[in-house]
Design an enzyme around this catalytic site. Structure first.
Site, PDB file in Angstrom:
ATOM      1  N   PRO A 109      30.397 -16.178  46.685  1.00 22.41           N
ATOM      2  CA  PRO A 109      29.254 -17.071  46.484  1.00 22.41           C
ATOM      3  C   PRO A 109      28.153 -16.857  47.521  1.00 22.41           C
ATOM      4  O   PRO A 109      28.413 -16.251  48.561  1.00 22.41           O
ATOM      5  CB  PRO A 109      29.867 -18.473  46.617  1.00 22.41           C
ATOM      6  CG  PRO A 109      31.272 -18.312  47.023  1.00 22.41           C
ATOM      7  CD  PRO A 109      31.643 -16.887  46.988  1.00 22.41           C
ATOM      8  N   GLY A 111      25.554 -17.235  50.553  1.00 24.14           N
ATOM      9  CA  GLY A 111      25.594 -17.882  51.869  1.00 24.14           C
ATOM     10  C   GLY A 111      26.923 -17.812  52.586  1.00 24.14           C
ATOM     11  O   GLY A 111      27.168 -18.559  53.519  1.00 24.14           O
ATOM     12  N   THR A 112      27.801 -16.904  52.149  1.00 31.76           N
ATOM     13  CA  THR A 112      29.103 -16.834  52.802  1.00 31.76           C
ATOM     14  C   THR A 112      29.153 -15.760  53.891  1.00 31.76           C
ATOM     15  O   THR A 112      30.168 -15.615  54.553  1.00 31.76           O
ATOM     16  CB  THR A 112      30.210 -16.560  51.773  1.00 31.76           C
ATOM     17  OG1 THR A 112      29.759 -15.549  50.873  1.00 31.76           O
ATOM     18  CG2 THR A 112      30.541 -17.814  50.990  1.00 31.76           C
ATOM     19  N   HIS A 335      26.675 -50.308  41.626  1.00 26.78           N
ATOM     20  CA  HIS A 335      27.371 -49.127  41.118  1.00 26.78           C
ATOM     21  C   HIS A 335      28.115 -48.392  42.247  1.00 26.78           C
ATOM     22  O   HIS A 335      29.308 -48.103  42.142  1.00 26.78           O
ATOM     23  CB  HIS A 335      26.327 -48.226  40.448  1.00 26.78           C
ATOM     24  CG  HIS A 335      26.839 -46.935  39.914  1.00 26.78           C
ATOM     25  ND1 HIS A 335      26.945 -46.683  38.567  1.00 26.78           N
ATOM     26  CD2 HIS A 335      27.271 -45.803  40.529  1.00 26.78           C
ATOM     27  CE1 HIS A 335      27.423 -45.465  38.387  1.00 26.78           C
ATOM     28  NE2 HIS A 335      27.613 -44.908  39.569  1.00 26.78           N
ATOM     29  N   GLU A 336      27.414 -48.140  43.346  1.00 34.27           N
ATOM     30  CA  GLU A 336      28.031 -47.395  44.447  1.00 34.27           C
ATOM     31  C   GLU A 336      29.161 -48.195  45.091  1.00 34.27           C
ATOM     32  O   GLU A 336      30.176 -47.633  45.493  1.00 34.27           O
ATOM     33  CB  GLU A 336      26.990 -47.015  45.508  1.00 34.27           C
ATOM     34  CG  GLU A 336      25.857 -46.109  45.019  1.00 34.27           C
ATOM     35  CD  GLU A 336      26.324 -44.868  44.271  1.00 34.27           C
ATOM     36  OE1 GLU A 336      27.434 -44.380  44.568  1.00 34.27           O
ATOM     37  OE2 GLU A 336      25.595 -44.405  43.372  1.00 34.27           O
ATOM     38  N   ASP A 410      29.077 -39.158  36.613  1.00 30.81           N
ATOM     39  CA  ASP A 410      30.446 -39.638  36.826  1.00 30.81           C
ATOM     40  C   ASP A 410      31.312 -39.363  35.600  1.00 30.81           C
ATOM     41  O   ASP A 410      32.452 -38.933  35.713  1.00 30.81           O
ATOM     42  CB  ASP A 410      30.457 -41.149  37.069  1.00 30.81           C
ATOM     43  CG  ASP A 410      29.660 -41.524  38.312  1.00 30.81           C
ATOM     44  OD1 ASP A 410      29.558 -40.694  39.219  1.00 30.81           O
ATOM     45  OD2 ASP A 410      29.161 -42.668  38.351  1.00 30.81           O
TER      46      ASP A 410
HETATM   47  P1  ADP Z   1      25.158 -14.031  51.818  1.00 31.55           P
HETATM   48  O1  ADP Z   1      24.621 -12.664  52.038  1.00 31.55           O
HETATM   49  O2  ADP Z   1      26.632 -14.061  51.551  1.00 31.55           O
HETATM   50  O3  ADP Z   1      24.391 -14.818  50.812  1.00 31.55           O
HETATM   51  P2  ADP Z   1      24.207 -14.362  54.465  1.00 31.55           P
HETATM   52  O4  ADP Z   1      24.995 -13.361  55.198  1.00 31.55           O
HETATM   53  O5  ADP Z   1      22.836 -13.971  54.057  1.00 31.55           O
HETATM   54  O6  ADP Z   1      25.002 -14.822  53.187  1.00 31.55           O
HETATM   55  O7  ADP Z   1      24.187 -15.703  55.306  1.00 31.55           O
HETATM   56  C1  ADP Z   1      23.025 -16.475  55.466  1.00 31.55           C
HETATM   57  C2  ADP Z   1      23.053 -17.195  56.791  1.00 31.55           C
HETATM   58  O8  ADP Z   1      24.114 -18.148  56.824  1.00 31.55           O
HETATM   59  C3  ADP Z   1      23.336 -16.262  57.950  1.00 31.55           C
HETATM   60  O9  ADP Z   1      22.164 -15.779  58.481  1.00 31.55           O
HETATM   61  C4  ADP Z   1      24.087 -17.137  58.937  1.00 31.55           C
HETATM   62  O10 ADP Z   1      23.199 -17.850  59.741  1.00 31.55           O
HETATM   63  C5  ADP Z   1      24.809 -18.115  58.054  1.00 31.55           C
HETATM   64  N1  ADP Z   1      26.190 -17.696  57.784  1.00 31.55           N
HETATM   65  C6  ADP Z   1      26.702 -17.405  56.570  1.00 31.55           C
HETATM   66  N2  ADP Z   1      28.001 -17.078  56.648  1.00 31.55           N
HETATM   67  C7  ADP Z   1      28.323 -17.135  57.953  1.00 31.55           C
HETATM   68  C8  ADP Z   1      29.532 -16.894  58.688  1.00 31.55           C
HETATM   69  N3  ADP Z   1      30.663 -16.527  58.055  1.00 31.55           N
HETATM   70  N4  ADP Z   1      29.502 -17.046  60.022  1.00 31.55           N
HETATM   71  C9  ADP Z   1      28.370 -17.421  60.644  1.00 31.55           C
HETATM   72  N5  ADP Z   1      27.207 -17.669  60.026  1.00 31.55           N
HETATM   73  C10 ADP Z   1      27.174 -17.537  58.691  1.00 31.55           C
HETATM   74 ZN    ZN Z   2      28.251 -43.022  40.164  1.00 29.55          ZN
END
Ligand code: ADP
Ligand code: ZN
Ligand code: MG
Length: 500
Positions: A109, A111-112, A335-336, A410
């Protein structure tokens, strides 16, 4: 120089129009023709320029990333370094007749840390790093993508020679944009040509020559890729880069807070638990938001509370400009509170906090303290989650005698869980194949599950009817309520259940 030329041509064009407008009519046709030719010329220049422009700033001169700066991802790091050792011990590899690696695909996914891993790979192998994103290859002109691919490989080799390095890493992000299945409905000639060029480059890569080129690609859609890409000799290593578990999150938080001043009271382990399901990028943004919050309060250090409040922000987005009407706010509060009471009843200390400040798509939100990172759910846990999901709409019914569209999300969630119950053989139907189940049988079973759980939830909430009515006034006034505040109220109400 080329830019200069284009401006010149446009200038001449405008001058021509002016000239024509103020002069003899008989010149109109030839001048318009001339102008047309000039425009075409400008267009061609622009096209050639765009073929080179995208590649002009790819070579990363920025700060070198080390594997130590990447949190969690121990498996991915191990697999990647193993693969990279092929590059580092080239002589040995040659001696044993092993075919060196040409391509690695990182899947997972957003941002990993896939980009980070690719950069760290370049540092680890002392290689030149050249990167591009799949979408950069795609232009409206056929053939541009293919020529950009060619240029990228040339550039990687040239850069390595210039820097005196004997290896280069080419990183292609979003490879699925160009690497989708050829001839598929969405793909067209331009994509196919670009992909073909990439395959040609990879096949032609001499694994013995210097500089050695390694292609690292990233995608979150491995299933979309053309099978030709993952054949041996191309991207024959696939490394999974998944969302971090709790320990991984803690590790990432430790890395991300290294340069940020934390109050002694901050318990990062607790933050890691609350940031359930967060990616590395979201954790970074969490730390950043917490720091901003501390700054707004003129604090020198980031405190636990700042982290807690930032979790919502990262999860649901900025507070929106939505201004619900007073009676809507009251309904959202009711609700909450319904969700919160059920949550706290089925699992003690599970409410982290309650808010009716609109964020993203949500008008209100109860944040639960995640149980723990688990992969399995028991029947009872699923049932409890459905009751919590129904709690909101049941509370509305209890107080107003009617329900609203606020429960849409929900209900969707609850339906998914009810399906899971059936699919996992936990329903009264016993073990069944949900895909082969007759539609009406499945619907009937889900309805039965809901009917039972709706009644149970109503019964659970009914003793709190007056309590909800009073407490919702406080919630509307304060917008937020902490888990502890809420529990203090629950404790009083549990001891003296109010008669309905
Ligand atoms: P992806 O390429 O998987 O979408 P990125 O490597 O571009 O993710 O990550 C974006 C930012 O999120 C990085 O610059 C860093 O700051 C942070 N980040 C993401 N994963 C990690 C990780 N495993 N450890 C430290 N920082 C991370
Ligand atoms: Zn709700
Ligand atoms: Mg990335």
């Amino acid at each position: 120089m080329k830019r200069y030329l284009k401006e010149l041509i446009i200038g001449v064009g405008i001058a021509t129009i002016t000239f024509v407008a103020f002069n003899f009519q008989q010149f109109t046709v030839p001048f318009l023709l001339l102008f047309g030719i000039l425009l075409t010329f400008a267009f061609v220049i622009d096209r050639n320029r765009s073929a080179t422009a995208a590649l002009s700033h790819e070579v990363a001169k920025s700060h070198r990333i080390e594997f130590d700066e990447i949190g969690g991802q121990d498996m991915a790091k191990r697999e990647l370094t193993e693969a990279l050792d092929f590059l580092r011990h080239r002589e040995k590899i040659k001696q044993l007749g092993i075919n060196p690696l040409k391509g690695i695909i990182l899947t997972g996914p957003p941002g990993t840390g896939k980009t980070l891993l690719a950069k760290a790979a370049a540092t680890y192998t002392d290689s030149v790093f050249v990167s591009a994103s799949g979408s950069e290859f795609v232009e409206m002109y056929v053939g541009v993508g293919a020529s950009r691919v060619r240029q990228m490989f040339q550039k990687a080799r040239a850069q390595a020679k210039k820097e005196g390095k004997d290896s280069a890493i080419i990183f292609i992000d979003e490879i699925d944009v160009i690497g989708g299945k050829r001839g598929g409905n969405q793909s067209h000639q331009e994509y196919d040509q670009t992909l073909n060029q990439l395959l040609t480059e990879m096949d032609g890569m001499q694994t013995t020559s210097s500089p050695l080129v390694l292609v690292i690609a990233a995608t979150n859609r491995l299933d979309m890729l053309d099978p030709a890409l993952i054949r041996p000799g191309r991207f024959d290593r696939q490394i999974k880069v998944d969302l971090p578990d709790k320990n991984g999150r803690l590790h990432i938080l430790q890395i991300q807070t290294k340069k940020r001043p934390l109050a002694d009271s901050v318990d990062l382990e607790k933050v890691a638990a609350e940031a359930y399901g967060f990616s590395g990028a979201q954790l970074e943004s969490l730390c950043n938001e917490a720091a901003i919050m501390a700054m707004r309060e003129n604090k020198e250090q980031i405190e636990q509370l700042h982290f807690r409040d930032s979790v919502d922000k990262v999860l649901l987005g900025e507070r929106t400009g939505k201004r619900p009407r007073q009676e809507e706010l009251e309904r959202v509060a009711v609700h909450e509170l319904g969700h919160a009471i059920v949550s706290e009843s089925v699992r003690k200390r599970s409410v982290s906090h309650i808010t009716i400040a609109p964020r993203g798509n949500a008008l209100g939100f109860v944040r639960q303290v995640p149980e723990s990172d688990g992969y399995l759910y028991t029947y009872d846990q699923l049932v409890d989650q459905i009751k919590i999901a129904l709690g909101g709409t049941v509370a509305e019914e209890l107080i107003y005698g009617n329900r609203s569209t606020g429960a849409q999300g929900d209900i969707q969630q609850a339906t998914n869980m009810a399906r899971t119950i059936v699919a996992c053989g936990l329903s009264s139907l016993g073990i069944v194949d949900i895909d082969n189940l007759q539609r009406n049988v499945l619907d009937e079973e889900i309805r039965r599950i809901f009917a039972d759980l709706y009644d149970a939830t109503s019964e659970l909430l009914s003793v709190y009817k007056d309590g909800i009515a009073t407490l919702s006034v406080n919630l509307v006034r304060d917008e937020n309520m902490s888990g502890d505040q809420f529990r203090a109220w629950m404790a009083v109400n549990e001891k003296q259940p109010l008669a309905v």
